[in-house]
Design a protein around this motif. Structure first.
Motif, mmCIF file in Angstrom:
data_model
loop_
_atom_site.group_PDB
_atom_site.id
_atom_site.type_symbol
_atom_site.label_atom_id
_atom_site.label_comp_id
_atom_site.label_asym_id
_atom_site.label_seq_id
_atom_site.Cartn_x
_atom_site.Cartn_y
_atom_site.Cartn_z
ATOM 1 N N TRP A 276 0.813 -1.345 0.096
ATOM 2 C CA TRP A 276 0.071 -0.112 0.074
ATOM 3 C C TRP A 276 0.819 1.238 -0.041
ATOM 4 O O TRP A 276 0.536 2.061 -0.863
ATOM 5 C CB TRP A 276 -0.992 -0.089 1.142
ATOM 6 N N LEU A 277 1.906 1.305 0.757
ATOM 7 C CA LEU A 277 2.989 2.491 1.121
ATOM 8 C C LEU A 277 3.545 2.732 -0.410
ATOM 9 O O LEU A 277 3.647 3.708 -0.764
ATOM 10 C CB LEU A 277 3.948 2.216 2.031
ATOM 11 N N GLU A 278 4.016 1.748 -1.077
ATOM 12 C CA GLU A 278 4.757 1.786 -2.132
ATOM 13 C C GLU A 278 3.853 2.159 -3.511
ATOM 14 O O GLU A 278 4.190 2.991 -4.174
ATOM 15 C CB GLU A 278 5.514 0.512 -2.687
ATOM 16 N N ASN A 279 2.577 1.715 -3.610
ATOM 17 C CA ASN A 279 1.717 2.184 -4.385
ATOM 18 C C ASN A 279 1.274 3.677 -4.207
ATOM 19 O O ASN A 279 1.102 4.251 -5.030
ATOM 20 C CB ASN A 279 0.280 1.173 -4.249
ATOM 21 N N ARG B 24 3.220 5.800 -2.744
ATOM 22 C CA ARG B 24 4.259 6.650 -3.120
ATOM 23 C C ARG B 24 4.678 6.896 -4.634
ATOM 24 O O ARG B 24 4.890 7.969 -4.998
ATOM 25 C CB ARG B 24 5.575 5.851 -2.648
ATOM 26 N N ASN B 25 4.377 5.858 -5.416
ATOM 27 C CA ASN B 25 4.308 5.893 -6.808
ATOM 28 C C ASN B 25 3.199 6.944 -7.169
ATOM 29 O O ASN B 25 3.649 7.828 -8.453
ATOM 30 C CB ASN B 25 4.210 4.414 -7.323
ATOM 31 N N ILE B 26 2.342 7.004 -6.661
ATOM 32 C CA ILE B 26 0.894 7.732 -7.130
ATOM 33 C C ILE B 26 1.481 9.120 -6.934
ATOM 34 O O ILE B 26 1.359 9.978 -7.936
ATOM 35 C CB ILE B 26 -0.363 7.684 -6.491
ATOM 36 N N LEU C 38 2.390 7.263 4.963
ATOM 37 C CA LEU C 38 2.976 7.158 3.686
ATOM 38 C C LEU C 38 3.926 8.361 3.622
ATOM 39 O O LEU C 38 4.966 8.060 2.864
ATOM 40 C CB LEU C 38 1.771 7.716 3.037
ATOM 41 N N VAL C 39 3.411 9.200 4.327
ATOM 42 C CA VAL C 39 4.679 10.622 4.249
ATOM 43 C C VAL C 39 6.066 9.985 5.073
ATOM 44 O O VAL C 39 7.238 10.187 4.315
ATOM 45 C CB VAL C 39 4.160 11.643 5.082
ATOM 46 N N MET C 40 6.119 9.354 6.037
ATOM 47 C CA MET C 40 7.219 8.574 6.679
ATOM 48 C C MET C 40 7.770 7.640 5.639
ATOM 49 O O MET C 40 8.975 7.787 5.945
ATOM 50 C CB MET C 40 6.783 8.253 8.251
#
Length: 440
Positions: free
Chosen positions: A179-182, A184-186, A205-207
């Motif tokens: 979820w975090l990588e998705n 970040r990519n967005i 997500l920011v972290m």
């Protein structure tokens, strides 16, 4: 150059589809938008509207609902009682207006972030009023209808709705590496300049982006609207330093709408006075608060004709902004929206501890890269539990325990528990504070 805002900005090829859809539905959204815009941007001209708006609602309530029938001799707002949510929920049919067929009305439901599920009927106009409020205050935060934007919210929308809104949604049901990588990519795609989110879901997500070495120049996100939860100054600072975005906090509830929106100039929350009358009452009585005093937020909704909400106790707390600090003398504003009383921790000496103070006690400014998520739970007067999702290099347990003990009391029994996940409530939120002691 800042884009043109206001309802005139509707008229562009991308937005014509939206306008056409609203036109065939009776143009209720555009009419409500114009009403909010006219009053909010010209408060001097509408300072006397309160009596007209309340009289229309009060007359409707006493003539069409069982509960309010006994108040037919009212003379002012103060003649009506303050109502908590559970009184309306437990006697719902008494509050439902006989002017409408309930089976033909839209229904909004919330699972209740504090264990208080609630459903309420709306008229079609009230539903459009809510949509108009969101649109108006989104534009105050830099959004223009039709521009692509990102949402982090728990309740999914249909593909058609997302297409109509030109939106991408991240659903934070399970915040894991994927979820975090998705997410970040967005963000790195630079397609979105505007976002609406839960602060507690955006924080990990920011972290994650910070951990990856990302800096503001890698993102196009300019403005975010946070809602549904209390946002701390440390969160704001982190969002700004890592992503480079402005943060606009919004105070809204499902059963009412957008009650107040943070002003980017003064930093206070301007009350949505074209739609609501807001009172702040003392914690232990129904008397107005004194200047500088924290009080219960009580709402009268001018457009709540299906189920009239008159002096409805939301359950949240806030403080008035002093007249000398207002942007405009006829535009009321509140500060320190701190959530529900149950969102507070009670120190062992009986004093209330603000949720933001718990966040600061975790020393996030120094150790934000070592803590992914947290939740602080008070079980009773002296027993507390801190759930932490941490990185392998986390080594600041002693510092956190010392900070929390100073804040809550030296006689507090504070247990730190390392977990892989923090369960969400039925509402989809993961509150950072849970107080079982307040419910005992």
């Amino acid at each position: 150059m800042q884009k043109q805002q206001g309802y005139r900005a509707f008229f562009s090829p991308r937005r014509n589809m939206f306008l056409l859809h609203d036109f065939f539905k009776g143009s209720l959204l555009l009419e409500n938008y114009k009403d909010i815009e006219k009053k909010f941007n010209n408060p001097d001209e509408h300072v006397n509207d309160l009596s007209l708006l309340t009289q229309r609602l009060f007359d409707h309530a006493v003539n069409t609902t069982q509960y309010y029938r006994s108040f037919s001799g009212y003379k002012s707002l103060n003649d009506f009682p303050v109502l908590p949510k559970n009184q309306i929920r437990e006697n719902y049919q008494q509050f439902l207006s006989s002017q409408f067929k309930s089976e033909e009305l839209p229904v909004r439901s919330t699972s209740g972030s504090c264990g208080e599920p609630f459903k309420i009927h709306f008229t079609k106009n009230k539903l459009k009023r809510q949509n108009a409020e969101v649109l108006f205050f989104n534009e105050k935060a830099g959004y223009i209808l039709g521009d692509p934007f990102l949402q982090i919210r728990i309740h999914p929308k249909s593909k058609l709705a997302l297409f109509m809104q030109n939106s991408v949604m991240l659903i934070p049901s399970q915040i894991d590496e994927e979820w975090l990588e998705n997410g970040r990519n967005i963000l790195l795609s630079k397609k979105h300049k505007f976002m609406v989110c839960y602060p507690s879901s955006f924080l990990p997500l920011v972290m994650y982006c910070q951990e990856k070495g990302d800096t503001p120049d890698k993102f196009a996100l300019e403005n975010i609207v946070t809602s549904a939860e209390v946002i701390t100054e440390s969160m704001r600072s982190l969002f700004k330093s890592v992503i480079g975005c402005n943060v606009h906090d919004r105070y809204a509830t499902l059963e009412t709408g957008v009650l107040a929106h943070e002003c980017i100039r003064c930093g206070h929350y301007h009350v949505n006075f074209p739609s609501y009358h807001l009172e702040l009452l003392k914690l232990d009585s129904d008397e107005p608060v004194d200047p500088g005093e924290l009080g219960r937020i009580v709402i009268t909704d001018f457009n709540s004709f299906a189920v009239p909400l008159i002096r409805y106790d939301i359950g949240d707390l806030a403080e008035w902004v002093g007249k000398e600090d207002l942007c405009h003398p006829h535009m009321p504003a509140i500060k320190q929206i701190v959530g529900r009383k149950d969102d507070y921790i009670i120190a062992t000496n009986g004093s209330m501890v603000n949720p933001a103070a718990i966040f600061e006690a975790l020393a996030f400014r120094d150790y934000s890269e070592q803590i992914n998520q947290y939740q602080f739970i008070q079980h009773d007067k002296t027993n507390f539990e801190l759930l932490l999702i941490v990185k392998p290099d986390f080594n600041n347990k002693a510092v956190i325990l010392e900070n929390l003990s100073k804040l809550i009391g030296g006689d507090a029994n504070i247990q730190i528990k390392y977990v892989k996940t923090i369960p969400k409530l039925s509402s989809g939120k993961r509150p950072v504070i849970i107080n079982h002691h307040n419910k005992n």
